[in-house]
Write a protein that holds these residues in place. Structure first.
Motif, PDB file in Angstrom:
ATOM      1  N   TYR A  11       0.768  -1.165   0.021  1.00 13.75           N
ATOM      2  CA  TYR A  11      -0.110  -0.062  -0.055  1.00 13.75           C
ATOM      3  C   TYR A  11       0.914   1.121  -0.046  1.00 13.75           C
ATOM      4  O   TYR A  11       0.603   2.519   0.668  1.00 13.75           O
ATOM      5  N   LYS A 143       6.137   4.883   1.095  1.00 13.62           N
ATOM      6  CA  LYS A 143       5.268   5.543   2.015  1.00 13.62           C
ATOM      7  C   LYS A 143       6.125   6.029   3.076  1.00 13.62           C
ATOM      8  O   LYS A 143       6.542   5.097   3.988  1.00 13.62           O
ATOM      9  N   ARG A 171       2.566   9.844   0.823  1.00 13.86           N
ATOM     10  CA  ARG A 171       1.973  10.055   1.937  1.00 13.86           C
ATOM     11  C   ARG A 171       2.768  11.039   2.840  1.00 13.86           C
ATOM     12  O   ARG A 171       2.875  10.471   4.190  1.00 13.86           O
ATOM     13  N   LEU A 201       0.497  13.670   2.059  1.00  8.32           N
ATOM     14  CA  LEU A 201      -0.929  12.966   2.608  1.00  8.32           C
ATOM     15  C   LEU A 201      -1.974  13.759   2.416  1.00  8.32           C
ATOM     16  O   LEU A 201      -2.069  15.010   2.345  1.00  8.32           O
ATOM     17  N   ASP A 206      -7.458   8.750   1.534  1.00  7.29           N
ATOM     18  CA  ASP A 206      -7.858   7.815   2.452  1.00  7.29           C
ATOM     19  C   ASP A 206      -9.273   7.693   2.812  1.00  7.29           C
ATOM     20  O   ASP A 206      -9.472   7.160   3.729  1.00  7.29           O
ATOM     21  N   GLU A 234     -13.915  10.689   4.939  1.00  4.49           N
ATOM     22  CA  GLU A 234     -12.484  10.936   5.392  1.00  4.49           C
ATOM     23  C   GLU A 234     -12.085  10.416   6.917  1.00  4.49           C
ATOM     24  O   GLU A 234     -10.870  10.114   6.883  1.00  4.49           O
ATOM     25  N   LEU A 320      -9.751   0.999   6.194  1.00  2.00           N
ATOM     26  CA  LEU A 320      -9.453   2.163   5.700  1.00  2.00           C
ATOM     27  C   LEU A 320      -7.594   2.057   5.546  1.00  2.00           C
ATOM     28  O   LEU A 320      -7.082   2.784   4.892  1.00  2.00           O
TER      29      LEU A 320
END
Length: 354
Positions: A11, A143, A171, A201, A206, A234, A320
């Motif tokens: 991810y 990330k 991010r 980010l 997200d 969010e 999430l």
């Protein structure tokens, strides 16, 4: 030219980067292809086994060929067991056919990597070997996690050598932006690794739509499904406190889902007085008529789930942490962030260099 999009962890943002590069470079008249050699998200589409991310990218980039061409090998339990039995699965041949076919139609062929540079070794599909065999250049997506990222990036740079064109951090929080640009990038440059960008980010990336949340949690949509199904959540809050405390918390969290017991009408009303996108009511209890009327008035969706509140929160957090870019609003935002934050022109030129 073949550009392998590698990452240091799961991810990290490989799909987002591939999608954005494909769209941005196509705007410049570059023919872009995409192949994900090894997929881990098996789904059935039209009676065919495909990788969900690869199929999504094939549609978004309007790629030629059948859906499975974008990902020639998809990991399933049957495939894993066959590998344990030592069967000759001829996986390399399937990948080679897909890569060379796509490369023939492309000026730049993007290859979507696995979670890290070791995934796939047990199938005889070492990412490092694929990179060498197909003469790929590599861009690394990380990330950003401070010193942990430095360890991972420098290890990858050592393993990849001159094939690594650079790293893109993803991010990156607002508080870390100046540190990444002023300290991390020069540190890496001194060690031969070019930082090609730092994607900030973004809460929207997200987020999850009400419709996707309902589907993933097998929730019952009590109201607001059609009107609010595409609305983006969010953040989320747990309503397990007194009303006064709940109101203070809810007022400080915009565009949220509130998870609370179906019997907590007081918390539900408090949530509806603030910027709430969705109520998730636990315990299989439906809202009363007052809550329903207020939710319809405010355009707030209400979902019910049979599980208790803590179990629901755990499932929510799991979701999430594994969100994927699918909704049009997220696609637009993600491509825009990469366009603004990444040296896409420089990366294209690096790909073109002999």
């Amino acid at each position: 030219m073949k550009l392998y999009i590698a990452s240091t962890s799961e991810y990290a943002g490989k799909t987002l980067l591939a999608l954005a590069l494909g769209k941005i470079w196509e705007e410049k008249g570059v023919r872009v292809g995409y192949v994900k050699p090894l997929g881990k998200i098996p789904v059935m589409e039209g009676g065919r086994l495909v990788d969900e991310d690869a199929s999504f990218l094939a549609r978004e980039l309007s790629l030629e060929g059948p859906p499975e061409a974008a990902c020639p090998v998809v990991i399933t339990q049957d495939l894993v067991m066959a590998a344990y039995r030592g069967e000759d699965l001829k996986l390399r041949g399937r990948i080679s056919a897909a890569v060379y076919d796509a490369a023939a139609r492309s000026e730049v062929l993007l290859l979507g990597g696995t979670a890290n540079l070791r995934d796939g070794v047990f199938l005889g599909l070492s990412p490092l070997e694929l990179i060498v065999n197909y003469e790929c250049r590599v861009v690394l997506v990380d990330k950003f996690e401070g010193e942990k990222s430095m360890d991972q990036v420098l290890w990858a740079a050592g393993a990849l050598g001159p094939r690594l064109l650079g790293v893109i951090f993803n991010r990156v929080s607002k508080a870390q932006e100046s540190f990444v640009r002023g300290t991390v990038s020069p540190f890496l440059a001194a060690r031969g690794v070019r930082a090609l960008g730092a994607v900030p980010l973004d809460p929207l990336l997200d987020s999850v739509s009400v419709g996707a949340l309902a589907a993933s949690m097998s929730a019952t949509v009590v109201c607001g499904g059609e009107a609010a199904g595409g609305a983006m959540i969010e953040r989320f809050c747990v309503g397990a406190m007194d009303v006064e405390h709940a109101l203070r918390v809810f007022r400080g969290v915009p565009r949220k889902a509130v998870v609370t017991g179906g019997h907590r009408a007081d918390i539900q009303l408090a949530a509806l007085e603030t910027d709430t996108v969705c109520l998730v009511l636990t315990g299989g209890v439906s809202p009363n008529e007052i809550i329903l009327a207020r939710a319809r008035e405010k355009g707030v969706a209400i979902l019910t789930v049979p599980e208790d509140t803590m179990t629901t929160v755990d499932r929510f957090e799991h979701l999430l942490g594994r969100l994927r870019i699918r909704e049009p609003e997220k696609i637009r935002r993600g491509v825009g962030l990469v366009r603004d934050a990444v040296e896409t022109d420089a990366l294209l030129e690096l790909c073109r260099k002999p």
